[in-house]
Structures are given as structure tokens and as C-alpha cells.
Design an enzyme around this catalytic site. Sequence first.
Site, PDB file in Angstrom:
ATOM      1  N   LYS A  10       0.828  -1.211   0.000  1.00 26.89           N
ATOM      2  CA  LYS A  10       0.000   0.000   0.000  1.00 26.89           C
ATOM      3  C   LYS A  10       0.867   1.268   0.000  1.00 26.89           C
ATOM      4  O   LYS A  10       2.076   1.217   0.271  1.00 26.89           O
ATOM      5  CB  LYS A  10      -0.934  -0.038   1.215  1.00 26.89           C
ATOM      6  CG  LYS A  10      -1.999  -1.143   1.123  1.00 26.89           C
ATOM      7  CD  LYS A  10      -2.957  -1.089   2.312  1.00 26.89           C
ATOM      8  CE  LYS A  10      -4.074  -2.110   2.178  1.00 26.89           C
ATOM      9  NZ  LYS A  10      -5.013  -2.067   3.331  1.00 26.89           N
ATOM     10  N   TYR A  50     -12.386  -2.046  -3.810  1.00 26.71           N
ATOM     11  CA  TYR A  50     -12.903  -2.181  -2.435  1.00 26.71           C
ATOM     12  C   TYR A  50     -14.429  -2.070  -2.386  1.00 26.71           C
ATOM     13  O   TYR A  50     -14.984  -1.692  -1.345  1.00 26.71           O
ATOM     14  CB  TYR A  50     -12.264  -1.125  -1.539  1.00 26.71           C
ATOM     15  CG  TYR A  50     -10.871  -1.491  -1.057  1.00 26.71           C
ATOM     16  CD1 TYR A  50     -10.660  -2.608  -0.240  1.00 26.71           C
ATOM     17  CD2 TYR A  50      -9.762  -0.720  -1.386  1.00 26.71           C
ATOM     18  CE1 TYR A  50      -9.390  -2.955   0.215  1.00 26.71           C
ATOM     19  CE2 TYR A  50      -8.483  -1.053  -0.928  1.00 26.71           C
ATOM     20  CZ  TYR A  50      -8.319  -2.175  -0.127  1.00 26.71           C
ATOM     21  OH  TYR A  50      -7.065  -2.505   0.339  1.00 26.71           O
ATOM     22  N   ASN A 113      -1.966   0.235   6.884  1.00 27.42           N
ATOM     23  CA  ASN A 113      -1.457  -1.047   7.387  1.00 27.42           C
ATOM     24  C   ASN A 113      -0.585  -1.809   6.382  1.00 27.42           C
ATOM     25  O   ASN A 113      -0.452  -3.021   6.455  1.00 27.42           O
ATOM     26  CB  ASN A 113      -2.621  -1.916   7.884  1.00 27.42           C
ATOM     27  CG  ASN A 113      -3.632  -2.192   6.786  1.00 27.42           C
ATOM     28  OD1 ASN A 113      -3.438  -1.792   5.652  1.00 27.42           O
ATOM     29  ND2 ASN A 113      -4.704  -2.884   7.132  1.00 27.42           N
ATOM     30  N   HIS A 116      -2.148  -5.443   1.483  1.00 28.62           N
ATOM     31  CA  HIS A 116      -3.459  -6.075   1.234  1.00 28.62           C
ATOM     32  C   HIS A 116      -3.259  -7.523   0.841  1.00 28.62           C
ATOM     33  O   HIS A 116      -2.271  -7.861   0.182  1.00 28.62           O
ATOM     34  CB  HIS A 116      -4.195  -5.365   0.092  1.00 28.62           C
ATOM     35  CG  HIS A 116      -5.391  -6.139  -0.398  1.00 28.62           C
ATOM     36  ND1 HIS A 116      -6.623  -6.048   0.203  1.00 28.62           N
ATOM     37  CD2 HIS A 116      -5.527  -7.069  -1.376  1.00 28.62           C
ATOM     38  CE1 HIS A 116      -7.458  -6.894  -0.393  1.00 28.62           C
ATOM     39  NE2 HIS A 116      -6.826  -7.521  -1.366  1.00 28.62           N
ATOM     40  N   GLU A 127      -9.857 -10.454  -7.549  1.00 30.81           N
ATOM     41  CA  GLU A 127      -8.835  -9.413  -7.386  1.00 30.81           C
ATOM     42  C   GLU A 127      -7.672  -9.598  -8.362  1.00 30.81           C
ATOM     43  O   GLU A 127      -7.127  -8.622  -8.878  1.00 30.81           O
ATOM     44  CB  GLU A 127      -8.341  -9.403  -5.941  1.00 30.81           C
ATOM     45  CG  GLU A 127      -9.440  -8.949  -4.981  1.00 30.81           C
ATOM     46  CD  GLU A 127      -9.026  -8.999  -3.519  1.00 30.81           C
ATOM     47  OE1 GLU A 127      -7.863  -9.351  -3.227  1.00 30.81           O
ATOM     48  OE2 GLU A 127      -9.883  -8.676  -2.670  1.00 30.81           O
TER      49      GLU A 127
HETATM   50  P1  ADP Z   1      -8.169  -6.602   5.539  1.00 35.76           P
HETATM   51  O1  ADP Z   1      -7.330  -5.687   4.686  1.00 35.76           O
HETATM   52  O2  ADP Z   1      -7.385  -7.163   6.689  1.00 35.76           O
HETATM   53  O3  ADP Z   1      -8.865  -7.678   4.741  1.00 35.76           O
HETATM   54  P2  ADP Z   1     -10.730  -5.252   5.706  1.00 35.76           P
HETATM   55  O4  ADP Z   1     -11.101  -5.994   4.462  1.00 35.76           O
HETATM   56  O5  ADP Z   1     -11.657  -5.317   6.864  1.00 35.76           O
HETATM   57  O6  ADP Z   1      -9.283  -5.704   6.227  1.00 35.76           O
HETATM   58  O7  ADP Z   1     -10.538  -3.726   5.376  1.00 35.76           O
HETATM   59  C1  ADP Z   1      -9.901  -3.315   4.176  1.00 35.76           C
HETATM   60  C2  ADP Z   1      -8.951  -2.189   4.492  1.00 35.76           C
HETATM   61  O8  ADP Z   1      -9.679  -1.055   4.924  1.00 35.76           O
HETATM   62  C3  ADP Z   1      -7.977  -2.456   5.648  1.00 35.76           C
HETATM   63  O9  ADP Z   1      -6.841  -3.199   5.264  1.00 35.76           O
HETATM   64  C4  ADP Z   1      -7.635  -1.054   6.097  1.00 35.76           C
HETATM   65  O10 ADP Z   1      -6.656  -0.452   5.239  1.00 35.76           O
HETATM   66  C5  ADP Z   1      -8.961  -0.335   5.915  1.00 35.76           C
HETATM   67  N1  ADP Z   1      -9.745  -0.330   7.153  1.00 35.76           N
HETATM   68  C6  ADP Z   1     -10.457  -1.379   7.669  1.00 35.76           C
HETATM   69  N2  ADP Z   1     -11.060  -1.046   8.812  1.00 35.76           N
HETATM   70  C7  ADP Z   1     -10.732   0.254   9.043  1.00 35.76           C
HETATM   71  C8  ADP Z   1     -11.043   1.194  10.077  1.00 35.76           C
HETATM   72  N3  ADP Z   1     -11.828   0.863  11.107  1.00 35.76           N
HETATM   73  N4  ADP Z   1     -10.532   2.441   9.971  1.00 35.76           N
HETATM   74  C9  ADP Z   1      -9.742   2.791   8.932  1.00 35.76           C
HETATM   75  N5  ADP Z   1      -9.415   1.956   7.916  1.00 35.76           N
HETATM   76  C10 ADP Z   1      -9.882   0.706   7.973  1.00 35.76           C
HETATM   77 MG    MG Z   2     -10.348  -7.539   3.324  1.00 32.56          MG
END
Ligand code: ADP
Ligand code: MG
Length: 139
Positions: A10, A50, A113, A116, A127
Site C-alpha cells: 500500500k 474495495y 497497514n 493487502h 482481485e
Molecule cells: P483486511 O485488509 O485485513 O482484509 P478489511 O477488508 O476489513 O481488512 O478492510 C480493508 C482495508 O480497509 C484495511 O486493510 C484497512 O486499510 C482499511 N480499514 C479497515 N477497517 C478500518 C477502520 N476501522 N478504519 C480505517 N481503515 C480501515
Molecule cells: Mg479484506
Amino acid sequence: MIEQTLAIIKPDAMAAGYADAIIKQILNNGFNIIQKEEINLSKEEAEGFYAEHKGRSFFDELVEFMISGPVTVMVLEKDNAILAWRDLMGATDPAQAAEGTIRKLFGASKGNNASHGSDSATSAAREIDYFFPKTCCSH
Ligand code: ADP
Ligand code: MG
């Protein structure tokens, strides 16, 4: 079973110069990188990628973040790649991620974070096709 999954480094990790370290971890963990491209996502591409999160409180923030700079999109392959890559990344929130995981090492917050990874075989097929049409197993 040999699987393919989609990984993204990212914008936060790219800007911080962590891409090489993340790729090293990927290779050290036995993944083959079968596609790799550095791109700038358009707003429409980020929203489409997304789409499952549309309507969530963090959706706009997520899209703005993902278009804030270049990303590296990759197709990773190995036995059980989908779960293996999720394990190597660690939990969504770096504060909750296990020691040694990519999000623990390189992530700053739940939003920023570092990486992905596809969360299921269905997501992986969609994807991979989103960025690398005709690459994945679904064809
Ligand atoms: P993952 O990436 O672990 O599959 P999710 O699919 O739940 O997690 O969410 C997609 C992305 O959205 C996350 O990796 C993160 O970058 C962002 N995200 C998720 N939850 C939050 C939150 N509560 N606040 C801010 N960003 C978030
Ligand atoms: Mg996810």
C-alpha cells in the site's frame, strides 16, 4: 493445493521505502511472485477494488489513502497461498498483529497497514483478474 493470491504493497509502505523489505519477506516465505507491477490507482479503480466496503464509515478514507501514491500489486503463488499470505501480513490492525508479521513491522494504523491480501478463493480470483486479466486460475 497450489493457489494464487493478490497482494498489494500500500502507499504508506511504498512511501516509507519498505517495498524491498516486504518483497524479501515474501520470497523468504516461499512464495513465487508471478506478477508484479507498480501502479497509481485511479479513484474509480480503488472504489471498484474495495466495492465490498462501500457504505462503511472508513470507505472514503480508504479510497483516498489507496490513491495517495503508487502501490505495488502482485500475484503470489504457493501451497495454500491465500491463507499463508494473510498469516504473513498479520491482523488488519497493526496493534493486534503478531510479532514478525508485515503489518506489525511496517503498518502504522488500522487504515495505514502496509499491505493487502485476498481473503478467500473467490476474492483472490476476482482481485487477480481486476489487475491482471487472464492470469488466474479462473480462466
Ligand atoms: P483486511 O485488509 O485485513 O482484509 P478489511 O477488508 O476489513 O481488512 O478492510 C480493508 C482495508 O480497509 C484495511 O486493510 C484497512 O486499510 C482499511 N480499514 C479497515 N477497517 C478500518 C477502520 N476501522 N478504519 C480505517 N481503515 C480501515
Ligand atoms: Mg479484506
